[in-house]
Motif scaffolding. Sequence first.
Motif, PDB file in Angstrom:
ATOM      1  N   ARG A 194       8.983  -6.919  -8.060  1.00 13.14           N
ATOM      2  CA  ARG A 194       9.657  -7.951  -8.848  1.00 13.14           C
ATOM      3  C   ARG A 194      10.950  -7.372  -9.388  1.00 13.14           C
ATOM      4  O   ARG A 194      10.970  -6.243  -9.866  1.00 13.14           O
ATOM      5  CB  ARG A 194       8.813  -8.398 -10.025  1.00 13.14           C
ATOM      6  CG  ARG A 194       9.676  -9.041 -11.105  1.00 13.14           C
ATOM      7  CD  ARG A 194       8.994  -9.607 -12.293  1.00 13.14           C
ATOM      8  NE  ARG A 194       7.968 -10.553 -12.036  1.00 13.14           N
ATOM      9  CZ  ARG A 194       8.109 -11.747 -11.435  1.00 13.14           C
ATOM     10  NH1 ARG A 194       9.276 -12.127 -11.010  1.00 13.14           N
ATOM     11  NH2 ARG A 194       7.103 -12.553 -11.270  1.00 13.14           N
ATOM     12  N   GLY A 228       3.645  -5.071  -3.895  1.00 16.33           N
ATOM     13  CA  GLY A 228       4.516  -6.149  -4.364  1.00 16.33           C
ATOM     14  C   GLY A 228       5.640  -5.595  -5.209  1.00 16.33           C
ATOM     15  O   GLY A 228       5.568  -4.461  -5.688  1.00 16.33           O
ATOM     16  N   ARG A 276      -1.307 -10.638   0.253  1.00 19.03           N
ATOM     17  CA  ARG A 276      -1.161 -12.030  -0.185  1.00 19.03           C
ATOM     18  C   ARG A 276      -2.512 -12.722  -0.294  1.00 19.03           C
ATOM     19  O   ARG A 276      -3.501 -12.288   0.264  1.00 19.03           O
ATOM     20  CB  ARG A 276      -0.244 -12.790   0.772  1.00 19.03           C
ATOM     21  CG  ARG A 276       1.181 -12.298   0.672  1.00 19.03           C
ATOM     22  CD  ARG A 276       2.127 -13.062   1.542  1.00 19.03           C
ATOM     23  NE  ARG A 276       3.454 -12.444   1.449  1.00 19.03           N
ATOM     24  CZ  ARG A 276       4.395 -12.565   2.357  1.00 19.03           C
ATOM     25  NH1 ARG A 276       4.192 -13.311   3.419  1.00 19.03           N
ATOM     26  NH2 ARG A 276       5.549 -11.962   2.193  1.00 19.03           N
ATOM     27  N   ASP A 284       3.663  -7.986  -0.170  1.00 21.60           N
ATOM     28  CA  ASP A 284       3.426  -7.594   1.216  1.00 21.60           C
ATOM     29  C   ASP A 284       2.383  -8.530   1.832  1.00 21.60           C
ATOM     30  O   ASP A 284       1.386  -8.863   1.188  1.00 21.60           O
ATOM     31  CB  ASP A 284       2.915  -6.142   1.232  1.00 21.60           C
ATOM     32  CG  ASP A 284       2.758  -5.606   2.637  1.00 21.60           C
ATOM     33  OD1 ASP A 284       1.762  -5.970   3.302  1.00 21.60           O
ATOM     34  OD2 ASP A 284       3.611  -4.816   3.061  1.00 21.60           O
ATOM     35  N   VAL A 341      13.766 -11.906  -8.040  1.00 23.89           N
ATOM     36  CA  VAL A 341      13.048 -11.783  -6.773  1.00 23.89           C
ATOM     37  C   VAL A 341      11.618 -11.325  -7.049  1.00 23.89           C
ATOM     38  O   VAL A 341      11.381 -10.486  -7.915  1.00 23.89           O
ATOM     39  CB  VAL A 341      13.717 -10.730  -5.842  1.00 23.89           C
ATOM     40  CG1 VAL A 341      12.852 -10.453  -4.625  1.00 23.89           C
ATOM     41  CG2 VAL A 341      15.094 -11.169  -5.423  1.00 23.89           C
ATOM     42  N   GLN A 342      10.697 -11.890  -6.306  1.00 23.28           N
ATOM     43  CA  GLN A 342       9.333 -11.382  -6.280  1.00 23.28           C
ATOM     44  C   GLN A 342       8.853 -11.497  -4.846  1.00 23.28           C
ATOM     45  O   GLN A 342       9.068 -12.512  -4.199  1.00 23.28           O
ATOM     46  CB  GLN A 342       8.395 -12.169  -7.195  1.00 23.28           C
ATOM     47  CG  GLN A 342       6.950 -11.669  -7.055  1.00 23.28           C
ATOM     48  CD  GLN A 342       6.048 -12.182  -8.132  1.00 23.28           C
ATOM     49  OE1 GLN A 342       6.301 -11.956  -9.287  1.00 23.28           O
ATOM     50  NE2 GLN A 342       4.996 -12.879  -7.747  1.00 23.28           N
ATOM     51  N   SER A 343       8.215 -10.442  -4.382  1.00 18.86           N
ATOM     52  CA  SER A 343       7.713 -10.447  -3.019  1.00 18.86           C
ATOM     53  C   SER A 343       6.411  -9.667  -2.963  1.00 18.86           C
ATOM     54  O   SER A 343       6.267  -8.643  -3.629  1.00 18.86           O
ATOM     55  CB  SER A 343       8.743  -9.810  -2.079  1.00 18.86           C
ATOM     56  OG  SER A 343       8.270  -9.840  -0.757  1.00 18.86           O
ATOM     57  N   SER A 364       9.749 -21.989  -2.501  1.00 14.26           N
ATOM     58  CA  SER A 364       8.391 -22.075  -1.958  1.00 14.26           C
ATOM     59  C   SER A 364       7.519 -22.992  -2.814  1.00 14.26           C
ATOM     60  O   SER A 364       7.396 -22.793  -4.017  1.00 14.26           O
ATOM     61  CB  SER A 364       7.761 -20.676  -1.920  1.00 14.26           C
ATOM     62  OG  SER A 364       6.362 -20.777  -1.778  1.00 14.26           O
TER      63      SER A 364
END
Length: 142
Positions: free
Chosen positions: A7, A5, A69, A65, A61-63, A99
């Motif tokens: 951020r 992940g 999740r 993989d 931004v935060q994501s 989201s």
Amino acid sequence: MQIAGVRLTFKCTKEEEEKDDKDLSKLSEKMIRVLGFIEILKKKCNLFERYGIDHYAHFFVQSVDPEYRKQGLASEMYRRSLGLLQSRGYSLCHSMFTSPYARKAVQKLGFEETGRLDFFGYVDRSGSRSEERRVGKECRSR
């Protein structure tokens, strides 16, 4: 090594916010449209005046993989980031969400909605209208 992940967090200051000389020349048209939308939402929420502050942290931004999740990693990244920011003297941070899952996760951490703007029909600086059906919500945590 695999990244689970990421951020991106920025420091926003009242002084920088008031400047109107941002260089957008190296950005794609799509990114310029997104940043324009963000600017409208930030002005609508008026965090500096609303909370009487001169700086805050912006969770840009935060994501996570897809493989990682639904394991609580996003929530843990928020918790650790908030702890770090608090230890560095930040009294407020904000983020924007499209989201519903992200909004639900951050509400559990004390974020509150401070503004909402529908991206559908958003008209950018060039006069282009968005057909995307997303709602941007700006949330903050103290």
